[in-house]
Design a protein around this motif. Structure first.
Motif, PDB file in Angstrom:
ATOM      1  N   ARG A 250       0.838  -1.200   0.000  1.00  0.00           N
ATOM      2  CA  ARG A 250       0.000   0.000   0.000  1.00  0.00           C
ATOM      3  C   ARG A 250       0.876   1.254   0.000  1.00  0.00           C
ATOM      4  O   ARG A 250       0.586   2.227  -0.699  1.00  0.00           O
ATOM      5  N   GLY A 251       1.969   1.251   0.778  1.00  0.00           N
ATOM      6  CA  GLY A 251       2.895   2.383   0.786  1.00  0.00           C
ATOM      7  C   GLY A 251       3.537   2.592  -0.573  1.00  0.00           C
ATOM      8  O   GLY A 251       3.727   3.730  -1.018  1.00  0.00           O
ATOM      9  N   MET A 252       3.868   1.506  -1.252  1.00  0.00           N
ATOM     10  CA  MET A 252       4.443   1.615  -2.586  1.00  0.00           C
ATOM     11  C   MET A 252       3.428   2.189  -3.566  1.00  0.00           C
ATOM     12  O   MET A 252       3.782   2.949  -4.473  1.00  0.00           O
ATOM     13  N   SER A 253       2.165   1.829  -3.383  1.00  0.00           N
ATOM     14  CA  SER A 253       1.113   2.382  -4.236  1.00  0.00           C
ATOM     15  C   SER A 253       0.976   3.884  -4.026  1.00  0.00           C
ATOM     16  O   SER A 253       0.853   4.658  -4.989  1.00  0.00           O
ATOM     17  N   LEU A 268      -0.429  -2.092  -7.574  1.00  0.00           N
ATOM     18  CA  LEU A 268       0.100  -2.346  -6.240  1.00  0.00           C
ATOM     19  C   LEU A 268      -1.008  -2.357  -5.192  1.00  0.00           C
ATOM     20  O   LEU A 268      -1.008  -3.181  -4.277  1.00  0.00           O
ATOM     21  N   ALA A 269      -1.957  -1.436  -5.326  1.00  0.00           N
ATOM     22  CA  ALA A 269      -3.071  -1.395  -4.376  1.00  0.00           C
ATOM     23  C   ALA A 269      -3.913  -2.658  -4.482  1.00  0.00           C
ATOM     24  O   ALA A 269      -4.348  -3.223  -3.466  1.00  0.00           O
ATOM     25  N   ASP A 270      -4.156  -3.116  -5.699  1.00  0.00           N
ATOM     26  CA  ASP A 270      -4.914  -4.354  -5.886  1.00  0.00           C
ATOM     27  C   ASP A 270      -4.150  -5.549  -5.326  1.00  0.00           C
ATOM     28  O   ASP A 270      -4.747  -6.465  -4.738  1.00  0.00           O
ATOM     29  N   ALA A 271      -2.825  -5.567  -5.520  1.00  0.00           N
ATOM     30  CA  ALA A 271      -2.017  -6.672  -4.996  1.00  0.00           C
ATOM     31  C   ALA A 271      -2.063  -6.703  -3.475  1.00  0.00           C
ATOM     32  O   ALA A 271      -2.129  -7.779  -2.865  1.00  0.00           O
ATOM     33  N   ALA A 272      -2.038  -5.535  -2.855  1.00  0.00           N
ATOM     34  CA  ALA A 272      -2.125  -5.477  -1.399  1.00  0.00           C
ATOM     35  C   ALA A 272      -3.446  -6.032  -0.911  1.00  0.00           C
ATOM     36  O   ALA A 272      -3.507  -6.802   0.056  1.00  0.00           O
ATOM     37  N   ALA A 273      -4.529  -5.665  -1.575  1.00  0.00           N
ATOM     38  CA  ALA A 273      -5.852  -6.146  -1.175  1.00  0.00           C
ATOM     39  C   ALA A 273      -5.988  -7.653  -1.395  1.00  0.00           C
ATOM     40  O   ALA A 273      -6.553  -8.359  -0.557  1.00  0.00           O
ATOM     41  N   ALA A 274      -5.441  -8.145  -2.496  1.00  0.00           N
ATOM     42  CA  ALA A 274      -5.546  -9.569  -2.809  1.00  0.00           C
ATOM     43  C   ALA A 274      -4.773 -10.436  -1.827  1.00  0.00           C
ATOM     44  O   ALA A 274      -5.117 -11.598  -1.605  1.00  0.00           O
ATOM     45  N   ALA A 275      -3.726  -9.865  -1.236  1.00  0.00           N
ATOM     46  CA  ALA A 275      -2.874 -10.631  -0.324  1.00  0.00           C
ATOM     47  C   ALA A 275      -3.394 -10.623   1.108  1.00  0.00           C
ATOM     48  O   ALA A 275      -2.752 -11.175   1.995  1.00  0.00           O
ATOM     49  N   PRO A 281     -11.527  -5.108   9.767  1.00  0.00           N
ATOM     50  CA  PRO A 281     -12.178  -3.943   9.163  1.00  0.00           C
ATOM     51  C   PRO A 281     -11.259  -2.734   9.009  1.00  0.00           C
ATOM     52  O   PRO A 281     -11.334  -2.032   8.002  1.00  0.00           O
ATOM     53  N   ARG A 282     -10.373  -2.477   9.985  1.00  0.00           N
ATOM     54  CA  ARG A 282      -9.491  -1.310   9.858  1.00  0.00           C
ATOM     55  C   ARG A 282      -8.503  -1.503   8.715  1.00  0.00           C
ATOM     56  O   ARG A 282      -8.242  -0.598   7.935  1.00  0.00           O
ATOM     57  N   MET A 283      -7.939  -2.702   8.613  1.00  0.00           N
ATOM     58  CA  MET A 283      -7.013  -2.983   7.520  1.00  0.00           C
ATOM     59  C   MET A 283      -7.740  -2.947   6.184  1.00  0.00           C
ATOM     60  O   MET A 283      -7.209  -2.453   5.181  1.00  0.00           O
ATOM     61  N   ARG A 284      -8.963  -3.442   6.147  1.00  0.00           N
ATOM     62  CA  ARG A 284      -9.731  -3.412   4.903  1.00  0.00           C
ATOM     63  C   ARG A 284     -10.001  -1.970   4.480  1.00  0.00           C
ATOM     64  O   ARG A 284      -9.908  -1.629   3.293  1.00  0.00           O
ATOM     65  N   ALA A 285     -10.330  -1.111   5.456  1.00  0.00           N
ATOM     66  CA  ALA A 285     -10.526   0.305   5.149  1.00  0.00           C
ATOM     67  C   ALA A 285      -9.238   0.921   4.626  1.00  0.00           C
ATOM     68  O   ALA A 285      -9.239   1.699   3.664  1.00  0.00           O
ATOM     69  N   PHE A 286      -8.128   0.578   5.259  1.00  0.00           N
ATOM     70  CA  PHE A 286      -6.798   1.052   4.884  1.00  0.00           C
ATOM     71  C   PHE A 286      -6.497   0.727   3.421  1.00  0.00           C
ATOM     72  O   PHE A 286      -6.047   1.586   2.647  1.00  0.00           O
ATOM     73  N   LEU A 287      -6.759  -0.521   3.033  1.00  0.00           N
ATOM     74  CA  LEU A 287      -6.444  -0.964   1.676  1.00  0.00           C
ATOM     75  C   LEU A 287      -7.457  -0.456   0.654  1.00  0.00           C
ATOM     76  O   LEU A 287      -7.089  -0.050  -0.448  1.00  0.00           O
ATOM     77  N   ALA A 288      -8.740  -0.482   1.020  1.00  0.00           N
ATOM     78  CA  ALA A 288      -9.768  -0.009   0.085  1.00  0.00           C
ATOM     79  C   ALA A 288      -9.632   1.488  -0.173  1.00  0.00           C
ATOM     80  O   ALA A 288      -9.882   1.955  -1.294  1.00  0.00           O
TER      81      ALA A 288
END
Length: 441
Positions: A250-253, A268-275, A281-288
């Motif tokens: 996510r930082g790289m994105s 990169l954002a999609d790769a972070a979410a897929a992994a 919920p907080r991490m999901r919000a972070f990535l979404a």
């Protein structure tokens, strides 16, 4: 007379560029990496006919420009150039090279070597299966054994460095992080330890590497940041630490978006979410939130709105406290909402969301306040609200002298360039003069 560079000509034909477009792309890469270039169509014509570009870093800029255009890695050999001499310091393969990376960064006399490192959108980013067990073969030392006490010390030091970065900027904290990496973490990684301790240490090391890369981004050392980020991915995989792995992607994105590489940021954002299939919920919000920002930057309106709504729903469900750094709070979500609105054309809405982000942000995050309030002022000015923008910039200048940050410095310089056409306005003249006095101090 030099022999025509047929390899480079093949790449040029595949690119579909004109000579001038190629020159501008190379200039752009050089500018990103601290080397202002002024190549034109004539220069590219000479390269195609076999003239070697002047400057040892220029072939790397040309290779990167074609990598971006063709959306795949391009090597020096494929472009008809000699490969760079020697091994780049800190190439992420072993613990020894991790230490080498930190050693260069902590030494002011050699830091310029890494500062010149090229940011590349053609970089091969390992996916989760490829980083798991990457460092399993790290040799253990015979004279020292470590336990969870040493791991706790690494975690505590990383959290303290993060606190300093948030409050004062990373200019002074990053060399401290590099020193700690070389003189403490490196020896720990070579020491004897139980499997549980080693796994915990690798996770703590991944956190430290991510933070150090984040601070390098703040200083404008984007190629160096990528090296830290890649090593963080390796350590996270070895520790089976999905959280830090996804946080790093996510930082790289975010870094890619700030540099204008929206498609790369989206991947990169999609790769972070897929992994992170089982993220809370907080991490999901972070990535979404990052996915929304990246998709908005590519102009994908429907995806951006869907992801920002997903982030909002997830944030409502979030209860547990995240890590001291890399955390995602309502103020961060409001910032992402603002970025999505702005990219989709709602400038007034973007301003309101940035104001909300400022209201929700804890006073501890001084560096973020300088950056994001400066952005708020810029967008207020875009709407024609000069007086309001000047009021916001006044608050920026209250905090700026307390922050040592390359990104904050850039914001102040940009502020002055935006104010110069308005110096007949008393508020604008006052802010402009105050910024000059602040720099003098």
């Amino acid at each position: 007379m030099p022999k025509p560079n047929e390899a480079l000509r093949r790449l040029f034909v595949m690119s579909g560029w004109t000579l001038s477009q190629c020159a501008r792309a190379v200039n752009r890469v050089g500018g990103e990496n601290g080397t202002p270039l002024q190549y034109n169509a004539s220069a590219v014509h000479h390269w195609l006919h076999g003239t070697t570009p002047r400057g040892e870093r220029v072939p790397g800029y040309i290779v990167e420009a074609f990598s971006r255009r063709l959306d795949r890695p391009v090597t020096h050999a494929e472009a008809g150039f000699e490969p760079p001499n020697g091994r780049c310091p800190g190439h992420p393969d072993t613990v020894e090279e991790l230490i080498e990376l930190g050693r260069y960064d902590m030494d002011p006399s050699r830091r310029g070597v890494l500062g010149a490192t090229l940011f590349s959108v053609a970089l091969t980013v390992p996916d989760w299966p490829n980083v798991v067990n990457r460092l399993a073969a790290v040799e253990s030392g015979r004279t020292k054994r470590i336990g969870f006490r040493e791991v706790d010390a690494v975690t505590a030091m990383t959290e303290e460095l993060s606190r300093l970065d948030d409050q004062f900027g990373g200019r002074h904290a990053r060399p401290m992080a590099a020193d700690f990496l070389v003189n403490t973490v490196g020896p720990h990684l070579r020491a004897a330890a139980s499997d549980a301790v080693r796994k915990a240490l690798l996770s703590a090391t991944a956190d430290l590497l991510y933070l150090t890369g984040f601070m390098a981004v703040d200083e404008g050392l984007d190629g160096l940041a990528q090296r830290y980020y890649l090593k963080a991915l390796e350590c996270a995989g070895a520790a089976d630490d999905h959280l830090t792995y996804c946080t790093t992607l996510r930082g790289m994105s975010l870094q890619a978006i700030d540099l204008g590489h929206a498609q790369y940021a989206q991947r990169l954002a999609d790769a972070a979410a897929a992994a992170s299939p089982s993220a809370g919920p907080r991490m999901r919000a972070f990535l979404a939130g990052q996915q929304a920002h990246a998709y908005a930057a590519t102009g994908s309106r429907n995806h951006a709105l869907a992801f920002i709504r997903e982030a909002e729903v997830a944030m409502e469900k979030a209860e547990s406290k995240a890590k001291a750094f890399g955390s995602y709070a309502p103020s961060s979500l409001a910032y992402h909402v603002s970025q999505v609105k702005y990219a989709l054309g709602d400038k007034a809405g973007a301003v309101e969301s940035l104001k909300e982000s400022d209201r929700l942000r804890h006073s501890h995050y001084r560096r973020s306040s300088v950056r994001y309030n400066a952005l708020l002022a810029e967008r207020q000015l875009e709407l024609g609200h000069l007086e309001e923008a000047c009021s916001t910039w006044e608050r920026v200048l209250d905090d700026y002298p307390l922050v040592q940050s390359g990104s904050a410095d850039e914001k102040i310089q940009h502020m002055k360039s935006l104010l110069r056409p308005h110096l007949r306005n008393p508020a604008a003249a006052r802010v402009y003069q105050r910024s000059r006095m602040t720099e003098a101090v």
